[in-house]
Design a protein around this motif. Structure first.
Motif, short mmCIF file in Angstrom:
data_model
loop_
_atom_site.label_atom_id
_atom_site.label_comp_id
_atom_site.label_asym_id
_atom_site.label_seq_id
_atom_site.Cartn_x
_atom_site.Cartn_y
_atom_site.Cartn_z
N GLY A 9 -64.60 -6.00 -63.39
CA GLY A 9 -64.98 -7.32 -62.92
C GLY A 9 -64.34 -7.61 -61.58
O GLY A 9 -65.02 -7.85 -60.59
N LYS A 39 -71.53 -2.70 -65.51
CA LYS A 39 -72.61 -2.34 -64.57
C LYS A 39 -72.63 -3.22 -63.32
O LYS A 39 -73.30 -2.90 -62.35
N ARG A 40 -71.87 -4.34 -63.33
CA ARG A 40 -71.99 -5.30 -62.24
C ARG A 40 -70.69 -5.53 -61.46
O ARG A 40 -70.70 -6.15 -60.42
N GLY A 41 -69.56 -5.08 -61.97
CA GLY A 41 -68.27 -5.39 -61.36
C GLY A 41 -67.95 -4.52 -60.16
O GLY A 41 -68.66 -3.56 -59.84
N THR A 44 -67.80 -0.48 -60.01
CA THR A 44 -68.93 0.42 -59.72
C THR A 44 -68.78 1.06 -58.34
O THR A 44 -69.30 2.15 -58.09
N SER A 56 -70.79 3.57 -67.10
CA SER A 56 -70.86 2.11 -67.24
C SER A 56 -71.58 1.70 -68.52
O SER A 56 -72.41 2.44 -69.06
N ASP A 58 -73.30 -2.09 -70.32
CA ASP A 58 -73.76 -3.44 -69.98
C ASP A 58 -73.04 -4.44 -70.88
O ASP A 58 -73.21 -4.43 -72.10
N THR A 60 -71.23 -8.65 -70.95
CA THR A 60 -70.96 -9.94 -70.31
C THR A 60 -69.99 -10.73 -71.19
O THR A 60 -69.75 -10.36 -72.34
#
Length: 375
Positions: A9, A39-41, A44, A56, A58, A60
């Motif tokens: 994150g 997958k979003r932090g 990556t 990774s 997924d 939240t």
């Protein structure tokens, strides 16, 4: 040794994990790493740059509204994350799994615990995150950066005060190289104000307001780090505010060698993120901390209070921040050499330069304990 690292994150969760990997290399320990992130932090980008294998899942976090549709999706993502984590763990066959916070730690460390793999969770902040509190009931060891966090892990099997491993990575930073990188002489006094890698609007606004007040202070060099997204705007606004930027004011988008510059800094002004505080206490740098009000559980204020109580820092809340309020505090500290010395000593007393070593020692203990159980 085979090690899975997980955390994500923000850099505050990622860099401690990478510091552990670096400590293994420093001590000549042959280790193979797998990093499992979201997958979003930022992980990556940051982890592959560190040349560590990255996978990774997924995941939240939960929304405040308990019965929201998004929370149902989060539960499903957690379940799927546990399945994927178990698959990765079985394939990689780690000796230990280490989580350093962030939502992604939840399914990875939980899966490892259920598979009987030794697990260690590291909490960077004075107020623990929800994920680490949840995992404390499953992990073999919870390591904390602040002693204030010790009693908060009531469900943990073992809680250990280690400090933050980022402290170990910066302890030998070269002051002279820091000064040289800024083009400053060996006897320069530096006040460093950092808005963060992406900038923080309140801090960079204070930079603009403070700039005209610095022209009459030639004995101190002020280094303003805006963050790349604000640099052009802030530089232009400072130019307008002061007509000509004084020679003792240096406005930069970022600093690539931050530990070296911190080692040369007389006074830091910045946020109260855990990794930053680990670095400044390791180096004994006095600070004015402006905790972000936009973080979970207001944990940055708790972090800053820990340093303030020890006499290592002043705390200025964002609602009270202005160029004038900031310069007033800076002047008071910079005009009192004895006060700076006391703050520096108090900061050093909080530092944990042995942190990464302590974490590695605990990892080895857990692995040995597991092997002994098998026999």
């Amino acid at each position: 040794m085979r090690i899975i690292l997980t955390g994500g994150g923000t850099g505050g969760h990622i860099y401690p994990a990478l510091a552990i990997a670096e400590q293994c290399r420093e001590q000549g320990i042959k280790a193979e790493f797998l990093y499992i992130g979201g997958k979003r932090g930022l992980e990556t980008k940051i982890v592959p740059e560190a040349k560590i294998r990255f996978e990774s899942i997924d995941i939240t976090g939960f929304r405040r509204s308990l019965f929201s549709l998004e929370n149902i999706r989060t539960i499903n993502r957690f379940i799927q994350g546990v399945k994927i984590s178990k698959k990765l763990i079985r394939e990689f066959r780690p000796d230990i799994v280490i989580g350093t916070g962030g939502y992604v730690c939840g399914p990875v460390v939980y899966a490892a615990a259920k598979l009987g793999i030794p697990t260690l969770v590291h909490e960077q902040n004075a107020i623990p995150g929800l994920t680490n509190l949840f995992l404390s009931g499953y992990a073999n060891t919870v390591a904390v950066s602040f002693e204030d966090a010790l009693p908060r892990f009531k469900r943990a099997k073992r809680v250990l005060f280690t400090g933050n491993p980022r402290a170990t990575m910066v302890q030998h930073a070269d002051r002279e190289r820091g000064l040289a990188s800024l083009g400053l002489p060996a006897d320069a006094q530096i006040v460093l104000m950092v808005g963060g890698s992406r900038g923080a609007r309140a801090l960079v606004e204070a930079m603009v307001q403070a700039a005209p007040l610095l022209e009459q202070k030639p004995d101190v060099h002020y280094v303003f780090v805006t963050g790349e997204i604000y640099y052009d705007e802030i530089y232009e606004r400072i130019e307008e505010a002061v007509e000509t930027i004084p020679t003792n004011l240096h406005v930069l988008p970022y600093i690539p060698n931050m530990p070296e510059v911190l080692a040369a800094t007389s006074l830091l002004i910045g946020r109260a993120g855990a990794s930053s505080l680990a670095e400044i206490t390791s180096l004994g740098t006095p600070s004015i901390l402006i905790p972000s009000p936009n973080v979970t559980n207001n944990h940055q204020e708790a972090n800053a209070l820990a340093l303030k109580k020890a006499g290592a820092a002043e705390m200025l809340l964002e609602r009270d921040l202005s160029g004038q309020s900031l310069v007033t505090i800076v002047d008071r500290i910079m005009n009192d050499k004895q006060e700076r010395k006391r703050m520096s000593e108090a900061s050093s007393a909080l530092g944990t330069p042995q942190s990464a070593f302590l974490l590695l020692e605990e990892m080895q203990r857990l692995i040995a304990e597991k092997k002994a159980d098998k026999h």
